[in-house]
Design a protein around this motif. Structure first.
Motif, PDB file in Angstrom:
ATOM      1  N   GLY A  34       0.818  -1.206   0.000  1.00  0.00           N
ATOM      2  CA  GLY A  34       0.000   0.000   0.000  1.00  0.00           C
ATOM      3  C   GLY A  34       0.849   1.252   0.000  1.00  0.00           C
ATOM      4  O   GLY A  34       0.538   2.233  -0.693  1.00  0.00           O
ATOM      5  N   PHE A  37       2.354   1.798  -3.429  1.00  0.00           N
ATOM      6  CA  PHE A  37       1.357   2.291  -4.376  1.00  0.00           C
ATOM      7  C   PHE A  37       0.962   3.729  -4.062  1.00  0.00           C
ATOM      8  O   PHE A  37       0.652   4.502  -4.966  1.00  0.00           O
ATOM      9  N   LEU A  38       0.977   4.100  -2.784  1.00  0.00           N
ATOM     10  CA  LEU A  38       0.731   5.495  -2.415  1.00  0.00           C
ATOM     11  C   LEU A  38       1.745   6.409  -3.095  1.00  0.00           C
ATOM     12  O   LEU A  38       1.391   7.470  -3.624  1.00  0.00           O
ATOM     13  N   GLN A  51      -6.881   4.523  -9.777  1.00  0.00           N
ATOM     14  CA  GLN A  51      -5.804   4.304  -8.820  1.00  0.00           C
ATOM     15  C   GLN A  51      -6.359   4.083  -7.408  1.00  0.00           C
ATOM     16  O   GLN A  51      -5.889   3.219  -6.666  1.00  0.00           O
ATOM     17  N   CYS A  52      -7.366   4.871  -7.058  1.00  0.00           N
ATOM     18  CA  CYS A  52      -7.997   4.714  -5.746  1.00  0.00           C
ATOM     19  C   CYS A  52      -8.700   3.367  -5.623  1.00  0.00           C
ATOM     20  O   CYS A  52      -8.717   2.757  -4.549  1.00  0.00           O
ATOM     21  N   MET A  55      -6.074   0.872  -4.867  1.00  0.00           N
ATOM     22  CA  MET A  55      -5.654   0.998  -3.473  1.00  0.00           C
ATOM     23  C   MET A  55      -6.682   0.371  -2.538  1.00  0.00           C
ATOM     24  O   MET A  55      -6.320  -0.287  -1.547  1.00  0.00           O
ATOM     25  N   GLU A  59      -6.185  -2.450   0.418  1.00  0.00           N
ATOM     26  CA  GLU A  59      -6.701  -2.288   1.781  1.00  0.00           C
ATOM     27  C   GLU A  59      -7.624  -3.445   2.153  1.00  0.00           C
ATOM     28  O   GLU A  59      -7.588  -3.950   3.288  1.00  0.00           O
ATOM     29  N   ASP A 101      -4.938   4.107   2.641  1.00  0.00           N
ATOM     30  CA  ASP A 101      -6.085   4.035   1.734  1.00  0.00           C
ATOM     31  C   ASP A 101      -7.008   5.229   1.939  1.00  0.00           C
ATOM     32  O   ASP A 101      -7.436   5.872   0.972  1.00  0.00           O
ATOM     33  N   THR A 104      -5.816   8.442   0.240  1.00  0.00           N
ATOM     34  CA  THR A 104      -5.960   8.469  -1.226  1.00  0.00           C
ATOM     35  C   THR A 104      -7.423   8.661  -1.620  1.00  0.00           C
ATOM     36  O   THR A 104      -7.718   9.411  -2.558  1.00  0.00           O
TER      37      THR A 104
END
Length: 215
Positions: A34, A37-38, A51-52, A55, A59, A101, A104
């Motif tokens: 995570g 990726f953030l 993208q969210c 994510m 999560e 998460d 984002t």
């Protein structure tokens, strides 16, 4: 008593070290995924909705692993760590991912159109922290060197202190502007990114307690 019953009883009472430690390592890996990726999102802020969504999947995977930890705890009579330690560690790891998460999703929900150097630096510090978490979590499987665990915990604390400084500078810069709505939005985002490093520090505190108690 037949052999099958004896084997079943043994599986019930013998500490299932491998199961718990495997799950903790999976959680730490997912948390780090995570954080990686953030950094991807913040440093390449495009196609944010998709993208969210990705994510959120990471999560969700973390939630599933945490749930497995709690299930394992409920059905294991003797555990390799204190039940409270197991629960605290699972919760603390899950909290990191929740904030990664959540931030984002917040950025997308707030309609943020671009990221800035403060967000990038906080994301970098989160990633460095989760990498330390990954390593420290792997060390509690055997705990043959408690000092090594403590060194990683100290580094996590140092990174959290750096995040505090970045947050302070970000807020100071933000309040030098006149756009009240932007101030409200970005302040929330900066603060939640910093909270993710606080949650890494919470994990470090649990790991440090485990290292001390079981050394």
């Amino acid at each position: 008593m037949n052999l099958g019953c004896i084997v079943g009883l043994k599986e019930w009472i013998v500490p299932q070290d491998k199961a718990f430690f495997d799950l903790f390592e999976q959680m730490a890996d997912t948390v780090n995924e995570g954080a990686v990726f953030l950094n991807v999102i913040i440093n390449n802020y495009v196609d944010v909705q998709n993208q969210c969504h990705k994510m959120k999947q990471i999560e969700h995977q973390g939630d599933l692993i945490a749930h497995q930890v709690y299930e394992q705890l409920n059905r294991t009579f003797i555990t390799p760590l204190e039940p409270e330690e197991i629960s605290r560690l699972a919760t603390a790891l899950d909290d990191i991912l929740d904030y990664i998460d959540g931030t984002t999703q917040q950025m997308y929900g707030y309609g943020v159109t671009e990221t800035d150097d403060f967000m990038k630096e906080l994301a970098r510090l989160i990633l460095l922290s989760t990498q330390e978490v990954q390593t420290a979590v792997r060390l509690i499987r055997k705990l043959d060197d408690p000092r090594a665990v403590e060194q990683h915990c100290i580094e996590i604390n140092r990174l959290e202190n750096l995040a505090d400084v970045v947050l302070g500078n970000a807020i100071k810069s933000l309040f030098a502007t006149n756009d009240a709505i932007t101030i409200i939005k970005l302040k929330d985002i900066y603060e939640n990114l910093e909270v993710a490093t606080d949650k890494c520090e919470d994990v470090a505190n649990v790991l440090s307690d485990i290292a001390i108690r079981h050394s």
